[in-house]
Design a protein around this motif. Structure first.
Motif, short mmCIF file in Angstrom:
data_model
loop_
_atom_site.label_atom_id
_atom_site.label_comp_id
_atom_site.label_asym_id
_atom_site.label_seq_id
_atom_site.Cartn_x
_atom_site.Cartn_y
_atom_site.Cartn_z
N MET A 1 -49.41 15.21 -25.56
CA MET A 1 -48.48 15.57 -26.60
C MET A 1 -47.08 15.19 -26.14
O MET A 1 -46.66 15.53 -25.04
CB MET A 1 -48.59 17.07 -26.89
CG MET A 1 -47.58 17.55 -27.87
SD MET A 1 -47.78 19.23 -28.54
CE MET A 1 -48.12 20.22 -27.15
N SER A 2 -46.35 14.51 -27.01
CA SER A 2 -44.96 14.15 -26.74
C SER A 2 -44.04 15.22 -27.30
O SER A 2 -44.34 15.85 -28.31
CB SER A 2 -44.63 12.81 -27.38
OG SER A 2 -45.46 11.79 -26.84
N HIS A 3 -42.91 15.41 -26.63
CA HIS A 3 -41.97 16.46 -27.00
C HIS A 3 -40.57 15.84 -27.11
O HIS A 3 -40.10 15.20 -26.18
CB HIS A 3 -41.99 17.56 -25.92
CG HIS A 3 -41.07 18.69 -26.19
ND1 HIS A 3 -41.48 19.83 -26.83
CD2 HIS A 3 -39.77 18.88 -25.89
CE1 HIS A 3 -40.46 20.67 -26.92
NE2 HIS A 3 -39.41 20.11 -26.34
N TYR A 4 -39.93 16.04 -28.26
CA TYR A 4 -38.59 15.51 -28.48
C TYR A 4 -37.70 16.67 -28.93
O TYR A 4 -38.15 17.55 -29.68
CB TYR A 4 -38.59 14.44 -29.57
CG TYR A 4 -39.56 13.32 -29.29
CD1 TYR A 4 -39.18 12.22 -28.53
CD2 TYR A 4 -40.87 13.36 -29.77
CE1 TYR A 4 -40.08 11.19 -28.26
CE2 TYR A 4 -41.76 12.34 -29.52
CZ TYR A 4 -41.36 11.26 -28.77
OH TYR A 4 -42.25 10.25 -28.51
N GLU A 5 -36.45 16.66 -28.49
CA GLU A 5 -35.55 17.74 -28.85
C GLU A 5 -34.13 17.21 -28.97
O GLU A 5 -33.70 16.37 -28.17
CB GLU A 5 -35.61 18.84 -27.80
CG GLU A 5 -34.84 20.08 -28.18
CD GLU A 5 -35.08 21.20 -27.19
OE1 GLU A 5 -36.19 21.76 -27.20
OE2 GLU A 5 -34.16 21.49 -26.41
N THR B 1 -30.96 23.49 -32.97
CA THR B 1 -31.86 22.71 -32.13
C THR B 1 -33.09 22.34 -32.94
O THR B 1 -33.71 23.21 -33.55
CB THR B 1 -32.27 23.51 -30.87
OG1 THR B 1 -31.09 23.86 -30.15
CG2 THR B 1 -33.19 22.69 -29.99
N THR C 1 -36.82 20.56 -32.66
CA THR C 1 -37.88 20.17 -31.73
C THR C 1 -39.01 19.52 -32.51
O THR C 1 -39.43 20.05 -33.54
CB THR C 1 -38.42 21.40 -30.97
OG1 THR C 1 -37.33 22.02 -30.28
CG2 THR C 1 -39.49 21.00 -29.98
N TYR C 2 -39.47 18.40 -32.03
CA TYR C 2 -40.60 17.71 -32.63
C TYR C 2 -41.65 17.51 -31.55
O TYR C 2 -41.38 16.85 -30.54
CB TYR C 2 -40.16 16.37 -33.21
CG TYR C 2 -41.29 15.53 -33.79
CD1 TYR C 2 -42.14 16.04 -34.76
CD2 TYR C 2 -41.50 14.23 -33.35
CE1 TYR C 2 -43.15 15.27 -35.28
CE2 TYR C 2 -42.52 13.45 -33.87
CZ TYR C 2 -43.34 13.97 -34.84
OH TYR C 2 -44.35 13.21 -35.36
N GLU C 3 -42.81 18.12 -31.72
CA GLU C 3 -43.92 17.95 -30.79
C GLU C 3 -44.96 17.08 -31.48
O GLU C 3 -45.52 17.46 -32.49
CB GLU C 3 -44.51 19.31 -30.40
CG GLU C 3 -43.54 20.13 -29.61
CD GLU C 3 -44.10 21.50 -29.25
OE1 GLU C 3 -43.43 22.20 -28.50
OE2 GLU C 3 -45.20 21.86 -29.73
N GLN C 4 -45.16 15.93 -30.91
CA GLN C 4 -46.08 14.96 -31.50
C GLN C 4 -47.44 15.06 -30.83
O GLN C 4 -47.55 14.89 -29.62
CB GLN C 4 -45.50 13.55 -31.32
CG GLN C 4 -46.25 12.49 -32.07
CD GLN C 4 -45.53 11.16 -31.94
OE1 GLN C 4 -44.97 10.85 -30.88
NE2 GLN C 4 -45.54 10.39 -32.99
N HIS C 5 -48.44 15.41 -31.62
CA HIS C 5 -49.80 15.58 -31.09
C HIS C 5 -50.49 14.22 -30.97
O HIS C 5 -50.22 13.29 -31.74
CB HIS C 5 -50.62 16.49 -32.01
CG HIS C 5 -50.04 17.84 -32.16
ND1 HIS C 5 -50.12 18.82 -31.19
CD2 HIS C 5 -49.31 18.40 -33.16
CE1 HIS C 5 -49.50 19.90 -31.59
NE2 HIS C 5 -48.99 19.68 -32.79
#
Length: 79
Positions: free
Chosen positions: A1-5, A67, A69-73
């Protein structure tokens, strides 16, 4: 999983207005998409309530931080 903030510091009236406009647009988009895809479901109502709370909080025009946050599964969508 990728995490962007990304964080946006709100330290002026102009910043506050920008955050308010952003959250209004997000709320409107979620509301419109929910109508066409998830209308009447419990999760759609809860999601919309959460974004309404964010939108309403931004109307108070105070300093703070927004803030996102986008968590890409991993994997794709199920059809």
């Amino acid at each position: 999983m990728s995490h962007y903030e990304a964080s946006f510091e709100i330290d002026s009236k102009t910043d506050s207005y920008a955050a308010q406009r952003l959250l209004e647009q997000v709320y409107d988009t979620i509301r419109e998409e929910s109508r066409s895809v998830r209308e009447g479901t419990d999760d759609a109502d809860k999601l919309l309530e959460e974004f309404q709370t964010l939108r309403d909080a931004a109307k108070r025009r105070t300093p703070g931080r927004l803030t996102i946050t986008y968590e890409q599964h991993d994997g794709g969508f199920e059809d």
